[in-house]
Design a protein around this motif. Structure first.
Motif, PDB file in Angstrom:
ATOM      1  N   ASP A   1     126.588  43.964  -8.913  1.00 35.53           N
ATOM      2  CA  ASP A   1     127.075  45.227  -8.369  1.00 35.53           C
ATOM      3  C   ASP A   1     126.408  45.584  -7.041  1.00 35.53           C
ATOM      4  OD1 ASP A   1     128.681  45.491 -10.630  1.00 35.53           O
ATOM      5  OD2 ASP A   1     127.206  46.743 -11.676  1.00 35.53           O
ATOM      6  N   LYS A   2     125.208  45.052  -6.828  1.00 28.59           N
ATOM      7  CA  LYS A   2     124.458  45.372  -5.612  1.00 28.59           C
ATOM      8  C   LYS A   2     124.590  44.291  -4.539  1.00 28.59           C
ATOM      9  CE  LYS A   2     121.365  48.587  -7.781  1.00 28.59           C
ATOM     10  NZ  LYS A   2     119.995  49.026  -7.993  1.00 28.59           N
ATOM     11  N   GLY A   3     125.510  43.334  -4.734  1.00 35.83           N
ATOM     12  CA  GLY A   3     125.833  42.391  -3.673  1.00 35.83           C
ATOM     13  C   GLY A   3     124.963  41.161  -3.582  1.00 35.83           C
ATOM     14  N   VAL A   4     124.297  40.794  -4.668  1.00 32.90           N
ATOM     15  CA  VAL A   4     123.477  39.580  -4.661  1.00 32.90           C
ATOM     16  C   VAL A   4     124.355  38.382  -5.008  1.00 32.90           C
ATOM     17  CG1 VAL A   4     121.529  38.395  -5.757  1.00 32.90           C
ATOM     18  CG2 VAL A   4     121.389  40.847  -5.279  1.00 32.90           C
ATOM     19  N   SER A   5     124.280  37.342  -4.213  1.00 33.82           N
ATOM     20  CA  SER A   5     125.030  36.115  -4.470  1.00 33.82           C
ATOM     21  C   SER A   5     124.371  35.314  -5.583  1.00 33.82           C
ATOM     22  CB  SER A   5     125.093  35.248  -3.209  1.00 33.82           C
ATOM     23  OG  SER A   5     125.809  35.902  -2.189  1.00 33.82           O
ATOM     24  N   ARG A   6     125.129  34.399  -6.188  1.00 30.57           N
ATOM     25  CA  ARG A   6     124.571  33.558  -7.253  1.00 30.57           C
ATOM     26  C   ARG A   6     123.387  32.751  -6.731  1.00 30.57           C
ATOM     27  NH1 ARG A   6     130.076  33.541  -7.649  1.00 30.57           N
ATOM     28  NH2 ARG A   6     130.886  34.406  -9.584  1.00 30.57           N
TER      29      ARG A   6
ATOM     30  N   ALA B   1     111.921  27.963  -5.203  1.00 26.84           N
ATOM     31  CA  ALA B   1     112.594  28.730  -6.250  1.00 26.84           C
ATOM     32  C   ALA B   1     113.776  29.463  -5.638  1.00 26.84           C
ATOM     33  CB  ALA B   1     111.641  29.732  -6.890  1.00 26.84           C
ATOM     34  N   ILE B   2     114.895  29.418  -6.327  1.00 30.57           N
ATOM     35  CA  ILE B   2     116.089  30.127  -5.879  1.00 30.57           C
ATOM     36  C   ILE B   2     116.094  31.517  -6.491  1.00 30.57           C
ATOM     37  CG2 ILE B   2     118.619  30.198  -6.008  1.00 30.57           C
ATOM     38  CD1 ILE B   2     118.614  27.181  -5.727  1.00 30.57           C
ATOM     39  N   ILE B   3     116.469  32.498  -5.673  1.00 26.17           N
ATOM     40  CA  ILE B   3     116.660  33.866  -6.139  1.00 26.17           C
ATOM     41  C   ILE B   3     118.141  34.193  -5.991  1.00 26.17           C
ATOM     42  CG2 ILE B   3     116.033  34.845  -3.874  1.00 26.17           C
ATOM     43  CD1 ILE B   3     114.857  37.258  -5.445  1.00 26.17           C
TER      44      ILE B   3
ATOM     45  N   ASP C   1     129.364  28.297 -14.680  1.00 19.91           N
ATOM     46  CA  ASP C   1     128.880  26.923 -14.469  1.00 19.91           C
ATOM     47  C   ASP C   1     127.483  26.691 -15.048  1.00 19.91           C
ATOM     48  OD1 ASP C   1     127.080  27.967 -12.620  1.00 19.91           O
ATOM     49  OD2 ASP C   1     127.973  26.983 -10.888  1.00 19.91           O
ATOM     50  N   GLY C   2     126.925  27.686 -15.730  1.00 19.98           N
ATOM     51  CA  GLY C   2     125.634  27.519 -16.391  1.00 19.98           C
ATOM     52  C   GLY C   2     124.441  27.606 -15.464  1.00 19.98           C
ATOM     53  N   PHE C   3     124.638  28.041 -14.229  1.00 25.65           N
ATOM     54  CA  PHE C   3     123.540  28.127 -13.268  1.00 25.65           C
ATOM     55  C   PHE C   3     122.679  29.354 -13.557  1.00 25.65           C
ATOM     56  CE2 PHE C   3     121.838  29.939  -9.325  1.00 25.65           C
ATOM     57  CZ  PHE C   3     120.981  28.911  -8.970  1.00 25.65           C
ATOM     58  N   ILE C   4     121.373  29.135 -13.633  1.00 27.71           N
ATOM     59  CA  ILE C   4     120.417  30.234 -13.779  1.00 27.71           C
ATOM     60  C   ILE C   4     119.329  30.027 -12.727  1.00 27.71           C
ATOM     61  CG2 ILE C   4     118.758  31.388 -15.276  1.00 27.71           C
ATOM     62  CD1 ILE C   4     120.382  30.344 -17.664  1.00 27.71           C
ATOM     63  N   PRO C   5     119.230  30.940 -11.751  1.00 23.04           N
ATOM     64  CA  PRO C   5     118.190  30.787 -10.730  1.00 23.04           C
ATOM     65  C   PRO C   5     116.809  31.051 -11.315  1.00 23.04           C
ATOM     66  CG  PRO C   5     119.268  32.897 -10.487  1.00 23.04           C
ATOM     67  CD  PRO C   5     119.999  32.156 -11.580  1.00 23.04           C
ATOM     68  N   GLU C   6     115.790  30.565 -10.646  1.00 24.77           N
ATOM     69  CA  GLU C   6     114.420  30.811 -11.098  1.00 24.77           C
ATOM     70  C   GLU C   6     114.105  32.306 -11.108  1.00 24.77           C
ATOM     71  OE1 GLU C   6     114.595  26.595  -9.884  1.00 24.77           O
ATOM     72  OE2 GLU C   6     115.268  28.435  -8.920  1.00 24.77           O
ATOM     73  N   ILE C   7     114.667  33.058 -10.167  1.00 26.09           N
ATOM     74  CA  ILE C   7     114.535  34.512 -10.146  1.00 26.09           C
ATOM     75  C   ILE C   7     115.940  35.076 -10.278  1.00 26.09           C
ATOM     76  CG2 ILE C   7     113.720  36.537  -8.886  1.00 26.09           C
ATOM     77  CD1 ILE C   7     111.868  34.614  -7.327  1.00 26.09           C
ATOM     78  N   ASP C   8     116.247  35.613 -11.462  1.00 28.01           N
ATOM     79  CA  ASP C   8     117.582  36.103 -11.775  1.00 28.01           C
ATOM     80  C   ASP C   8     117.631  37.618 -11.595  1.00 28.01           C
ATOM     81  OD1 ASP C   8     119.699  35.951 -14.766  1.00 28.01           O
ATOM     82  OD2 ASP C   8     120.153  36.493 -12.691  1.00 28.01           O
ATOM     83  N   LEU C   9     118.426  38.083 -10.639  1.00 22.38           N
ATOM     84  CA  LEU C   9     118.553  39.513 -10.393  1.00 22.38           C
ATOM     85  C   LEU C   9     119.738  40.132 -11.130  1.00 22.38           C
ATOM     86  CD1 LEU C   9     117.628  39.637  -6.599  1.00 22.38           C
ATOM     87  CD2 LEU C   9     116.171  40.118  -8.576  1.00 22.38           C
ATOM     88  N   ALA C  10     120.427  39.356 -11.957  1.00 19.44           N
ATOM     89  CA  ALA C  10     121.545  39.898 -12.736  1.00 19.44           C
ATOM     90  C   ALA C  10     121.109  41.069 -13.627  1.00 19.44           C
ATOM     91  CB  ALA C  10     122.212  38.804 -13.561  1.00 19.44           C
TER      92      ALA C  10
END
Length: 147
Positions: free
Chosen positions: A82-87, A58-60, A67-76
């Motif tokens: 704002d807290k520096g998490v990459s896509r 699973a990607i976080i 581009d329509g990408f939604i990781p399995e764990i979305d921290l958005a």
């Protein structure tokens, strides 16, 4: 005293196939149990849980509307941008009955128990480990879901 994360050997950096066996966290790696589902609970710094049933990987990271990408764990929703998490910040991987984390070359890096992770290497995770993705902190909790 800071703990040093366990780096997996170079052979562990290969991609997993869908038929790679996985084990429940309560079973030793040599157990015959395969294809189990692990429940990964990440406790955010504000005491909220992010739950995921994990069978392979699973990607976080955070969603990318362009581009329509939604990781399995979305921290958005937790102010990930704002807290520096990459896509595509990091990836959880089950391998040989153990849960691992791999930084995917994130801009602001990933830390395990305070130690920076080298990109694209597997690190074994354990119950209670503290992860830092950018400026978001998460505590790892593993369990096998009830049947």
């Amino acid at each position: 005293m800071a703990q040093t994360p366990n780096a997996a050997s170079e052979r562990d950096t290969t991609r997993l196939s869908e038929d790679t066996p996985t084990l429940p966290p309560s079973a030793p790696p040599h157990s015959a149990a395969h294809s189990a589902i692990w429940q990964l609970s990440l406790l955010l710094q504000d005491e909220r849980d992010v739950l995921l049933n994990l069978t392979d990987r699973a990607i976080i990271g955070r969603a990318d509307e362009a581009d329509g990408f939604i990781p399995e764990i979305d921290l958005a929703p937790f102010h990930g941008r704002d807290k520096g998490v990459s896509r595509r910040h990091a990836e959880f991987i089950l391998r040989e009955g153990q849960l691992h984390l791999r930084d995917l070359g994130s801009t602001n890096g990933t830390r395990l128990n305070g130690q920076p992770l080298q990109p694209n290497r597997l690190y074994c995770l354990r119950e209670g480990d503290l992860l830092q993705l950018g400026n978001i902190y998460l505590r790892v909790k593993l369990s096998q879901p009830s049947q």
